[in-house]
Enzyme design. Structure first.
Site, PDB file in Angstrom:
ATOM      1  CG  HIS A  37       3.073   1.764  -3.419  1.00 22.47           C
ATOM      2  ND1 HIS A  37       1.657   1.712  -3.764  1.00 22.47           N
ATOM      3  CD2 HIS A  37       3.347   1.146  -2.454  1.00 22.47           C
ATOM      4  CE1 HIS A  37       1.084   0.968  -3.151  1.00 22.47           C
ATOM      5  NE2 HIS A  37       2.023   0.677  -1.848  1.00 22.47           N
ATOM      6  CE  LYS A 149      -3.695   5.976   3.893  1.00 21.94           C
ATOM      7  NZ  LYS A 149      -3.766   4.644   4.281  1.00 21.94           N
TER       8      LYS A 149
END
Ligand code: PAF
Length: 280
Positions: A37, A149
């Protein structure tokens, strides 16, 4: 960093943030933040003067037998990481702010949403598309960063933005991996130490299959061998291992342009996904 929990306050905060005329980039998340993140945040900061991160564990993208109540929630730690990174606004609405009584809209990006992960998680991508459209409506970012991802999610969001003329530039950011190759995921927190070790079978099988396909191996055979290797490595079941066109995610059975190898498999009570680029 300012933290907002209702839309009116968020809008006031955004208005003053936009005073200097710079671009606003957004990073939508469900919290339990990790280095993956933070790579999205860094990319957002590279591309825009102001960065807004949202944390909302979106119930509509979880199926009835999925891990909504167990999903890791660590807002205080997340906020500390974001503050330290220099994020301008944390948008952290509650469920009532996102889905007030009477909420009745659902967005489906048809086709793409029903394949791969969508075939195993019915309705999941409708929940994602709807909440992302809503987050974009609330924050109105110029740019939004998402991780590769979740490659299928990224493709669906690109389609959503193009189809609805949402005017947000979508940036895909490469997957961040642990040094041993496991892709970072909030769900890795569910893995026991043994499962964490066995989980390496997933990236290893993808890398081996990609190498074989680039070297000219039969694609169906390489995919079947990858699925076997994932099972032998300790996963209970494999939902899919597939080769797809990297741009439109259409199924392909030979390599004649940029492709993506995608897989999902279950280990213990955890379902992991991963994908890698396959280029000639
Ligand atoms: O990738 C995620 O964390 C979520 O699917 C998203 C995009 C924040 C929507 O809830």
């Amino acid at each position: 960093m300012q933290i907002f929990r209702d839309v009116d306050a968020l809008r006031r905060g955004l208005a003053s943030l936009r005073d200097d005329g710079g671009h606003v980039a957004m990073v939508p998340t469900m919290g339990a933040l990790h280095a993956g993140h933070m790579a999205l945040v860094t990319e957002a900061q590279r591309r825009a003067a102001r960065v807004v991160v949202s944390i909302f564990v979106n119930p509509t993208q979880f199926g009835p037998n999925e891990d909504l109540s167990a999903y890791p929630r660590r807002e205080a730690d997340d906020a500390a990481m974001l503050r330290e990174a220099g994020v301008d606004i944390l948008w952290a609405p509650g469920v009532e702010a996102m889905y007030p009584d009477g909420f009745a809209t659902s967005i489906r990006v048809s086709g793409l949403s029903e394949e791969l992960d969508g075939a195993h998680r019915p309705g999941h991508f409708d929940g994602v598309a709807t909440v992302v459209a809503k987050l974009f409506g609330q924050v109105r970012p110029d740019i939004a960063c998402f991780g590769e991802k979740d490659y299928q999610q990224l493709a669906i969001i690109r389609r959503l933005v193009a189809d609805l003329d949402l005017g947000v530039e979508i940036v895909g950011v490469p997957t961040v991996r642990d040094p041993d190759g496991l892709a970072l995921s909030s769900r890795n927190a569910y893995l026991s130490p043994d499962e964490r070790e066995q989980a390496l079978a997933l990236p290893r099988a993808l890398n081996e299959a990609a190498r074989a396909i680039v070297a000219g191996a039969d694609v169906a055979l390489a995919l079947a061998e990858a699925a076997d290797a994932i099972r032998v490595g300790g996963f209970e079941s494999v939902d899919y291992v597939e080769l797809r066109d990297a741009a439109n995610l259409k199924r392909i059975d030979s390599l004649d342009g940029p492709a993506r190898l995608l897989a999902a498999a279950r280990i213990g009570r955890t379902r992991l996904i991963d994908n890698i680029a396959v280029n000639l």
